[in-house]
Scaffold this motif. Structure first.
Motif, PDB file in Angstrom:
ATOM      1  N   ARG A  60       0.830  -1.201   0.000  1.00  0.00           N
ATOM      2  CA  ARG A  60       0.000   0.000   0.000  1.00  0.00           C
ATOM      3  C   ARG A  60       0.869   1.256   0.000  1.00  0.00           C
ATOM      4  O   ARG A  60       2.020   1.237   0.463  1.00  0.00           O
ATOM      5  CB  ARG A  60      -0.922   0.024   1.225  1.00  0.00           C
ATOM      6  N   CYS A  61       0.307   2.345  -0.482  1.00  0.00           N
ATOM      7  CA  CYS A  61       1.041   3.612  -0.555  1.00  0.00           C
ATOM      8  C   CYS A  61       0.238   4.724   0.111  1.00  0.00           C
ATOM      9  O   CYS A  61      -0.996   4.693   0.140  1.00  0.00           O
ATOM     10  CB  CYS A  61       1.316   3.995  -2.006  1.00  0.00           C
ATOM     11  N   LEU A  68      -4.067   5.957   0.197  1.00  0.00           N
ATOM     12  CA  LEU A  68      -4.445   5.866  -1.209  1.00  0.00           C
ATOM     13  C   LEU A  68      -4.927   4.449  -1.533  1.00  0.00           C
ATOM     14  O   LEU A  68      -4.587   3.498  -0.845  1.00  0.00           O
ATOM     15  CB  LEU A  68      -3.242   6.213  -2.100  1.00  0.00           C
ATOM     16  N   ASN A  69      -5.672   4.320  -2.617  1.00  0.00           N
ATOM     17  CA  ASN A  69      -6.071   2.985  -3.077  1.00  0.00           C
ATOM     18  C   ASN A  69      -4.961   2.338  -3.905  1.00  0.00           C
ATOM     19  O   ASN A  69      -5.152   1.291  -4.501  1.00  0.00           O
ATOM     20  CB  ASN A  69      -7.354   3.073  -3.919  1.00  0.00           C
ATOM     21  N   LEU A  70      -3.786   2.951  -3.898  1.00  0.00           N
ATOM     22  CA  LEU A  70      -2.661   2.532  -4.738  1.00  0.00           C
ATOM     23  C   LEU A  70      -1.798   1.471  -4.044  1.00  0.00           C
ATOM     24  O   LEU A  70      -1.447   1.606  -2.872  1.00  0.00           O
ATOM     25  CB  LEU A  70      -1.795   3.759  -5.057  1.00  0.00           C
ATOM     26  N   GLU A  71      -1.454   0.440  -4.789  1.00  0.00           N
ATOM     27  CA  GLU A  71      -0.460  -0.536  -4.353  1.00  0.00           C
ATOM     28  C   GLU A  71       0.594  -0.674  -5.444  1.00  0.00           C
ATOM     29  O   GLU A  71       0.276  -0.609  -6.633  1.00  0.00           O
ATOM     30  CB  GLU A  71      -1.101  -1.901  -4.089  1.00  0.00           C
ATOM     31  N   ILE A  72       1.860  -0.821  -5.024  1.00  0.00           N
ATOM     32  CA  ILE A  72       2.952  -1.040  -5.969  1.00  0.00           C
ATOM     33  C   ILE A  72       3.563  -2.395  -5.637  1.00  0.00           C
ATOM     34  O   ILE A  72       4.211  -2.559  -4.598  1.00  0.00           O
ATOM     35  CB  ILE A  72       4.013   0.070  -5.884  1.00  0.00           C
ATOM     36  N   GLU A 293      -9.145   7.646  -4.119  1.00  0.00           N
ATOM     37  CA  GLU A 293      -9.054   6.912  -5.378  1.00  0.00           C
ATOM     38  C   GLU A 293      -8.148   7.680  -6.330  1.00  0.00           C
ATOM     39  O   GLU A 293      -8.441   8.825  -6.690  1.00  0.00           O
ATOM     40  CB  GLU A 293     -10.448   6.749  -5.998  1.00  0.00           C
ATOM     41  N   ASN A 295      -5.319   7.491  -9.835  1.00  0.00           N
ATOM     42  CA  ASN A 295      -4.913   6.757 -11.038  1.00  0.00           C
ATOM     43  C   ASN A 295      -3.463   7.141 -11.346  1.00  0.00           C
ATOM     44  O   ASN A 295      -3.186   8.253 -11.801  1.00  0.00           O
ATOM     45  CB  ASN A 295      -5.835   7.114 -12.211  1.00  0.00           C
ATOM     46  N   VAL A 296      -2.554   6.241 -11.049  1.00  0.00           N
ATOM     47  CA  VAL A 296      -1.125   6.510 -11.202  1.00  0.00           C
ATOM     48  C   VAL A 296      -0.575   5.703 -12.374  1.00  0.00           C
ATOM     49  O   VAL A 296      -0.730   4.477 -12.406  1.00  0.00           O
ATOM     50  CB  VAL A 296      -0.356   6.151  -9.903  1.00  0.00           C
ATOM     51  N   GLN A 298       1.714   3.504 -14.842  1.00  0.00           N
ATOM     52  CA  GLN A 298       2.657   2.434 -14.557  1.00  0.00           C
ATOM     53  C   GLN A 298       4.093   2.929 -14.587  1.00  0.00           C
ATOM     54  O   GLN A 298       4.950   2.439 -13.845  1.00  0.00           O
ATOM     55  CB  GLN A 298       2.481   1.287 -15.562  1.00  0.00           C
ATOM     56  N   LYS A 301       4.925   4.146 -11.150  1.00  0.00           N
ATOM     57  CA  LYS A 301       5.070   3.001 -10.242  1.00  0.00           C
ATOM     58  C   LYS A 301       6.424   2.332 -10.456  1.00  0.00           C
ATOM     59  O   LYS A 301       7.130   1.993  -9.494  1.00  0.00           O
ATOM     60  CB  LYS A 301       3.951   1.988 -10.477  1.00  0.00           C
TER      61      LYS A 301
END
Length: 317
Positions: A60-61, A68-72, A293, A295-296, A298, A301
């Motif tokens: 998670r980030c 954030l809903n972001l995972e790398i 939410e 949108n990153v 790629q 990332k």
């Protein structure tokens, strides 16, 4: 040890809400019970009576303290390995850390994300009539908020820096810029905190210098580092869970630094993207427990993960 016992020992702040959710099956089956879900890592109680917990890093980030809903994918494993390296560097320098040498069974799938942590409470002391917790920060270069303060004629740490110093000025010896730890970190007078904790500050200053040289020898510039100090059950001071990692320090590859590219190999890449996307403003409408939410691309990332991988490869002994 149960979470109620941890709280009773005064080793867990009541302000941090625990969870009753079930954790990862292979850990729960062995008696490790999930009790806290952080922005980037989770904590489990451990079997037995010792005052320790298991930290499990996720992918998670978060930035600007915004979940954030972001995972790398792969970030958690890299961060754990870097953290183990940093803790070992400190231990080799004779400094205790909250990170214990023991760990979960290496055959477990989750093992590369795990660290066993000694349960400790934050170091506190009275400064100017207030009881505060501390972030002890050392800087090799003049940049960021301190540069802005100097430009405006402010002296938040009592260091008497002049306003004519250029950005990225290299200090002859690292400067000490302590702050309080809280919702908003407030600058503290450097000399006052040094007088309050002379042995701690001197030890950490030496560690920072040694790590700066080690990193430079391996192609990485250390801009600054934040140390968080805790007190264990024996009353000894120890370094917290982020020791000389991208979560507590700014790392720039020497080749980038020499070329005048001062983007650090950590979340700064994500922070810069978040500023462009105005995440701080968007996050104001979030309710408790909600994630923003985002949108990153790629490419971003990949760049973040590449930075962690470079740090791990260069700074592994």
């Amino acid at each position: 040890m149960k979470i109620s016992e941890i709280v009773a020992l005064g080793l867990w702040p009541e302000s941090k809400k625990t969870t009753t959710k079930k954790g990862i099956d292979e850990l729960e089956e062995l008696g490790y019970n999930l009790f806290y879900i952080g922005k980037n890592a989770d904590l489990y109680t451990c079997p037995g009576d010792e005052a320790k917990v298991l930290l499990v890093r996720s992918d998670r980030c978060s930035v600007f303290d915004i979940p954030l809903n972001l995972e790398i994918e792969g970030k958690g494993v890299s961060q754990t390995a870097i953290s183990n390296n940093g803790a070992q560097f400190a231990k080799d320098a004779g400094i205790r850390t909250a990170i214990l040498s023991e760990n979960v069974d290496a055959s477990l799938k989750i093992a590369p994300r795990c660290q066993m942590m000694e349960l400790c409470k934050p170091l506190e002391a009275e400064i100017d009539g207030d009881v505060v917790q501390f972030e002890l920060i050392f800087r090799n270069y003049l940049t960021g908020s301190l540069y802005d303060a100097c430009q405006n004629g402010n002296d938040p740490y009592g260091l008497e820096l002049t306003s004519d110093l250029p950005q990225w000025h290299k200090f002859e010896t690292p400067i000490f810029t302590p702050t309080t730890k809280g919702i908003k970190d407030e600058p503290l007078n450097s000399a006052t905190v040094r007088e309050k904790f002379p042995e701690i500050v001197t030890s950490l200053e030496k560690l920072f210098k040694e790590f700066t040289q080690f990193a430079l020898d391996n192609g990485i510039i250390i801009v600054d580092t934040k140390f968080e100090i805790f007190v264990n059950s024996k009353g000894e001071w120890v370094l917290g869970d982020e020791v000389l990692t991208p979560e507590s320090s700014r790392f720039i590859s020497k080749e980038d630094f020499d070329a005048g590219n001062y983007i650090s190999m950590d979340k700064q890449i994500l922070r810069d993207f978040g500023k462009e996307q105005n995440w701080k403003e968007q996050a104001k409408s979030l309710k408790a427990g909600e994630k923003l939410e985002v949108n990153v691309p790629q490419t971003i990332k990949d760049k973040i993960l590449s930075g962690y991988t470079t740090i791990l490869n260069r700074l592994s002994k």
